[in-house]
Scaffold this motif. Structure first.
Motif, PDB file in Angstrom:
ATOM      1  N   ALA A 218       0.798  -1.262   0.110  1.00  0.00           N
ATOM      2  CA  ALA A 218      -0.010  -0.051  -0.073  1.00  0.00           C
ATOM      3  C   ALA A 218       0.731   1.367   0.024  1.00  0.00           C
ATOM      4  O   ALA A 218       0.591   2.219  -0.432  1.00  0.00           O
ATOM      5  N   VAL A 219       1.981   1.302   0.766  1.00  0.00           N
ATOM      6  CA  VAL A 219       2.873   2.197   0.729  1.00  0.00           C
ATOM      7  C   VAL A 219       3.658   2.494  -0.539  1.00  0.00           C
ATOM      8  O   VAL A 219       3.528   3.832  -0.978  1.00  0.00           O
ATOM      9  N   LYS A 220       3.836   1.791  -1.299  1.00  0.00           N
ATOM     10  CA  LYS A 220       4.413   1.524  -2.514  1.00  0.00           C
ATOM     11  C   LYS A 220       3.291   2.190  -3.764  1.00  0.00           C
ATOM     12  O   LYS A 220       3.821   3.129  -4.462  1.00  0.00           O
ATOM     13  N   VAL A 221       2.210   1.742  -3.547  1.00  0.00           N
ATOM     14  CA  VAL A 221       1.065   2.423  -4.568  1.00  0.00           C
ATOM     15  C   VAL A 221       0.993   3.722  -4.032  1.00  0.00           C
ATOM     16  O   VAL A 221       0.887   4.497  -5.106  1.00  0.00           O
ATOM     17  N   ALA A 222       0.753   4.219  -2.940  1.00  0.00           N
ATOM     18  CA  ALA A 222       0.804   5.672  -2.722  1.00  0.00           C
ATOM     19  C   ALA A 222       1.786   6.186  -3.180  1.00  0.00           C
ATOM     20  O   ALA A 222       1.591   7.568  -3.542  1.00  0.00           O
ATOM     21  N   GLU A 223       3.106   6.062  -2.980  1.00  0.00           N
ATOM     22  CA  GLU A 223       4.154   6.831  -3.556  1.00  0.00           C
ATOM     23  C   GLU A 223       4.277   6.815  -4.864  1.00  0.00           C
ATOM     24  O   GLU A 223       4.390   7.849  -5.568  1.00  0.00           O
ATOM     25  N   ALA A 224       3.876   5.678  -5.705  1.00  0.00           N
ATOM     26  CA  ALA A 224       3.822   6.011  -7.085  1.00  0.00           C
ATOM     27  C   ALA A 224       2.484   6.736  -7.370  1.00  0.00           C
ATOM     28  O   ALA A 224       2.831   7.489  -8.472  1.00  0.00           O
ATOM     29  N   THR A 225       1.519   6.658  -6.960  1.00  0.00           N
ATOM     30  CA  THR A 225       0.641   7.608  -7.109  1.00  0.00           C
ATOM     31  C   THR A 225       0.908   9.021  -7.102  1.00  0.00           C
ATOM     32  O   THR A 225       0.601   9.877  -7.797  1.00  0.00           O
ATOM     33  N   ALA A 226       1.650   9.424  -5.824  1.00  0.00           N
ATOM     34  CA  ALA A 226       2.182  10.645  -5.502  1.00  0.00           C
ATOM     35  C   ALA A 226       3.182  11.131  -6.753  1.00  0.00           C
ATOM     36  O   ALA A 226       3.055  12.309  -7.125  1.00  0.00           O
ATOM     37  N   ARG A 227       3.672  10.178  -7.356  1.00  0.00           N
ATOM     38  CA  ARG A 227       4.763  10.595  -8.357  1.00  0.00           C
ATOM     39  C   ARG A 227       3.941  10.677  -9.839  1.00  0.00           C
ATOM     40  O   ARG A 227       4.387  10.962 -10.733  1.00  0.00           O
ATOM     41  N   VAL A 236      -4.489  -7.487  -5.174  1.00  0.00           N
ATOM     42  CA  VAL A 236      -5.395  -7.669  -3.776  1.00  0.00           C
ATOM     43  C   VAL A 236      -5.747  -9.015  -3.621  1.00  0.00           C
ATOM     44  O   VAL A 236      -6.386  -9.663  -4.301  1.00  0.00           O
ATOM     45  N   GLN A 237      -5.262  -9.559  -2.473  1.00  0.00           N
ATOM     46  CA  GLN A 237      -5.551 -10.756  -1.863  1.00  0.00           C
ATOM     47  C   GLN A 237      -6.181 -10.912  -0.632  1.00  0.00           C
ATOM     48  O   GLN A 237      -5.493 -10.073   0.282  1.00  0.00           O
ATOM     49  N   GLY A 238      -7.176 -11.689  -0.399  1.00  0.00           N
ATOM     50  CA  GLY A 238      -7.738 -11.808   1.133  1.00  0.00           C
ATOM     51  C   GLY A 238      -8.953 -10.790   0.987  1.00  0.00           C
ATOM     52  O   GLY A 238      -9.249 -10.018   0.127  1.00  0.00           O
ATOM     53  N   ARG A 239      -9.448 -10.824   2.224  1.00  0.00           N
ATOM     54  CA  ARG A 239     -10.511  -9.878   2.701  1.00  0.00           C
ATOM     55  C   ARG A 239     -10.140  -9.286   4.091  1.00  0.00           C
ATOM     56  O   ARG A 239     -11.121  -8.494   4.662  1.00  0.00           O
ATOM     57  N   ASP A 240      -9.146  -9.088   4.401  1.00  0.00           N
ATOM     58  CA  ASP A 240      -8.848  -8.394   5.655  1.00  0.00           C
ATOM     59  C   ASP A 240      -8.626  -7.026   5.631  1.00  0.00           C
ATOM     60  O   ASP A 240      -8.913  -6.364   4.481  1.00  0.00           O
ATOM     61  N   GLU A 241      -8.511  -6.313   6.608  1.00  0.00           N
ATOM     62  CA  GLU A 241      -8.256  -4.528   6.483  1.00  0.00           C
ATOM     63  C   GLU A 241      -7.359  -4.220   5.678  1.00  0.00           C
ATOM     64  O   GLU A 241      -7.507  -3.307   4.845  1.00  0.00           O
ATOM     65  N   CYS A 242      -6.159  -5.130   5.510  1.00  0.00           N
ATOM     66  CA  CYS A 242      -5.157  -4.490   4.487  1.00  0.00           C
ATOM     67  C   CYS A 242      -5.520  -4.803   3.013  1.00  0.00           C
ATOM     68  O   CYS A 242      -5.142  -3.907   2.250  1.00  0.00           O
ATOM     69  N   ALA A 243      -6.191  -5.918   2.763  1.00  0.00           N
ATOM     70  CA  ALA A 243      -6.775  -6.043   1.526  1.00  0.00           C
ATOM     71  C   ALA A 243      -7.886  -4.940   0.932  1.00  0.00           C
ATOM     72  O   ALA A 243      -7.921  -4.364  -0.003  1.00  0.00           O
ATOM     73  N   GLN A 244      -8.710  -4.623   2.201  1.00  0.00           N
ATOM     74  CA  GLN A 244      -9.837  -3.415   1.886  1.00  0.00           C
ATOM     75  C   GLN A 244      -9.004  -2.181   1.693  1.00  0.00           C
ATOM     76  O   GLN A 244      -9.378  -1.450   0.820  1.00  0.00           O
ATOM     77  N   LEU A 245      -7.806  -1.823   2.409  1.00  0.00           N
ATOM     78  CA  LEU A 245      -6.845  -0.777   1.910  1.00  0.00           C
ATOM     79  C   LEU A 245      -6.456  -0.852   0.636  1.00  0.00           C
ATOM     80  O   LEU A 245      -6.469   0.411  -0.060  1.00  0.00           O
ATOM     81  N   LEU A 246      -6.006  -1.804  -0.031  1.00  0.00           N
ATOM     82  CA  LEU A 246      -5.507  -1.974  -1.325  1.00  0.00           C
ATOM     83  C   LEU A 246      -6.379  -1.778  -2.169  1.00  0.00           C
ATOM     84  O   LEU A 246      -6.466  -1.330  -3.401  1.00  0.00           O
ATOM     85  N   THR A 247      -7.831  -2.305  -1.918  1.00  0.00           N
ATOM     86  CA  THR A 247      -8.894  -1.925  -2.769  1.00  0.00           C
ATOM     87  C   THR A 247      -9.302  -0.857  -2.884  1.00  0.00           C
ATOM     88  O   THR A 247      -9.595  -0.203  -4.043  1.00  0.00           O
ATOM     89  N   ALA A 248      -8.994  -0.074  -1.696  1.00  0.00           N
ATOM     90  CA  ALA A 248      -9.407   1.404  -1.683  1.00  0.00           C
ATOM     91  C   ALA A 248      -8.635   2.155  -2.655  1.00  0.00           C
ATOM     92  O   ALA A 248      -8.842   3.013  -3.496  1.00  0.00           O
ATOM     93  N   LEU A 249      -7.372   1.857  -2.512  1.00  0.00           N
ATOM     94  CA  LEU A 249      -6.162   2.484  -3.269  1.00  0.00           C
ATOM     95  C   LEU A 249      -6.267   2.137  -4.733  1.00  0.00           C
ATOM     96  O   LEU A 249      -6.066   3.055  -5.429  1.00  0.00           O
ATOM     97  N   SER A 250      -6.672   0.924  -5.058  1.00  0.00           N
ATOM     98  CA  SER A 250      -6.996   0.712  -6.332  1.00  0.00           C
ATOM     99  C   SER A 250      -7.895   1.460  -6.850  1.00  0.00           C
ATOM    100  O   SER A 250      -7.988   1.835  -8.330  1.00  0.00           O
ATOM    101  N   ALA A 251      -9.316   1.529  -6.247  1.00  0.00           N
ATOM    102  CA  ALA A 251     -10.434   2.365  -6.719  1.00  0.00           C
ATOM    103  C   ALA A 251      -9.888   4.086  -6.711  1.00  0.00           C
ATOM    104  O   ALA A 251     -10.301   4.487  -7.570  1.00  0.00           O
ATOM    105  N   MET A 252      -9.082   4.399  -5.934  1.00  0.00           N
ATOM    106  CA  MET A 252      -8.537   5.786  -5.994  1.00  0.00           C
ATOM    107  C   MET A 252      -7.626   5.745  -7.000  1.00  0.00           C
ATOM    108  O   MET A 252      -7.812   6.780  -7.958  1.00  0.00           O
ATOM    109  N   GLN A 253      -6.845   5.141  -7.578  1.00  0.00           N
ATOM    110  CA  GLN A 253      -6.065   4.922  -8.645  1.00  0.00           C
ATOM    111  C   GLN A 253      -6.764   4.957  -9.999  1.00  0.00           C
ATOM    112  O   GLN A 253      -6.523   5.749 -11.027  1.00  0.00           O
ATOM    113  N   SER A 254      -7.989   4.320 -10.003  1.00  0.00           N
ATOM    114  CA  SER A 254      -8.613   4.206 -11.181  1.00  0.00           C
ATOM    115  C   SER A 254      -9.407   5.364 -11.300  1.00  0.00           C
ATOM    116  O   SER A 254      -9.463   5.976 -12.371  1.00  0.00           O
ATOM    117  N   SER A 255      -9.723   6.232 -10.269  1.00  0.00           N
ATOM    118  CA  SER A 255     -10.521   7.471 -10.300  1.00  0.00           C
ATOM    119  C   SER A 255      -9.795   8.352 -10.641  1.00  0.00           C
ATOM    120  O   SER A 255     -10.249   9.275 -11.720  1.00  0.00           O
TER     121      SER A 255
END
Length: 290
Positions: A218-227, A236-255
């Motif tokens: 998630a940190v790498k995705v946020a840094e790449a998005t900032a660049r 994204v794998q699983g259904r835990d909180e980290c997976a939910q965070l990555l899903t939200a970052l993916s949605a933000m990246q798409s938006s």
């Protein structure tokens, strides 16, 4: 483990460690209790059995020596003293037998006790008969001492020695059992501690990696998005909180990617319009000059 929430994972990991610790504590208490029981038995009835049986054996031997001395003595005072000592020791042996009998729960020792009691009665009866002959002039009692009294005394003393030997063997067996209980308790607690440590380390590593890896992604995705890198692939794998965070970052990246695309389209439209306006102005200027 990514299919389980972080909270549940932590609860399971710490719960398992606590369960293993509780099991170890229970086993430790159980083994210590068994060790205390064995020590109590060894320090109680079994030690007393050995002491009483050894005392019985010693006093029976001493009384035999006194009886032989009585038969050979000529001084009246010495004879009276020996008789008194023999009777006192007989009373002590009676007390020893009465104390020892209730302490014995081994059938073999009980049989040996019964045999010793029978042989003692036989020996005492012969001793009384032979001692009476001493007071009768002209009676030859030395032959009966060798033929009857000594074999009966040896049989009696051997039976008492067998009781003492068996009691000593029972005590040594209890000591060995106590030592075995202590060693087994040490092994159980030692192995349990190793198992608890291995399980604790294993679950700590698994839980930590299952949390830190997705967070690092998630940190790498946020840094790449900032660049401005909006094309980075997010797995994204699983259904835990980290997976939910990555899903939200993916949605933000798409938006953001769609927003940037719309801005580009608008910028291209403005650029095209500007070119057209500039061309129109150039044409107008040329016609005006003409």
């Amino acid at each position: 483990m990514s299919g389980i929430s972080i909270g549940i994972r932590l609860v399971l990991a710490f719960g398992l460690i606590l369960a293993v610790t509780a099991m170890l504590a229970t086993l430790g208490v159980t083994r210590i209790g068994a060790l205390n029981d064995a020590s109590s038995r060894m320090a109680g009835a079994q030690v007393e059995q050995v002491v009483l049986a050894t005392q019985w054996e010693g006093e029976a031997g001493v009384n035999l020596v006194r009886a032989l001395a009585f038969m050979k003595a000529t001084d009246a005072a010495h004879i009276a003293s020996l008789k008194k000592q023999i009777e006192a020791t007989d009373a002590d042996i009676e007390q020893i037998q009465n104390k020892l009998a209730p302490l014995i729960d081994d059938k073999q020792v009980k049989d040996l006790m019964a045999q010793a009691a029978t042989l003692r009665a036989t020996y005492r009866a012969l001793r009384v008969d032979i001692l009476k002959l001493k007071d009768q002039a002209g009676q030859d009692y030395n032959g009966r001492i060798e033929r009857e009294l000594m074999p009966a005394a040896q049989a009696y003393l051997s039976s008492v020695e067998a009781v003492a030997t068996r009691a000593q063997a029972a005590l040594e067996s209890a000591q060995a059992q106590t030592a075995q209980v202590g060693r087994s308790g040490q092994w159980i607690l030692g192995l349990g501690a190793v198992v608890a440590a291995v399980l604790g380390i294993g679950f700590a590593v698994l839980t930590t990696r299952s949390i830190t890896r997705p967070l690092g992604e998630a940190v790498k995705v946020a840094e790449a998005t900032a660049r401005g890198e909006l094309s980075r692939s997010i797995d994204v794998q699983g259904r835990d909180e980290c997976a939910q965070l990555l899903t939200a970052l993916s949605a933000m990246q798409s938006s953001l990617s769609r927003t940037v695309g719309s801005v580009r389209q608008c910028a291209l439209g403005v650029s095209t319009a500007s070119v057209e306006i500039a061309q129109g102005n150039s044409d107008l200027s040329a016609r005006t000059e003409s």
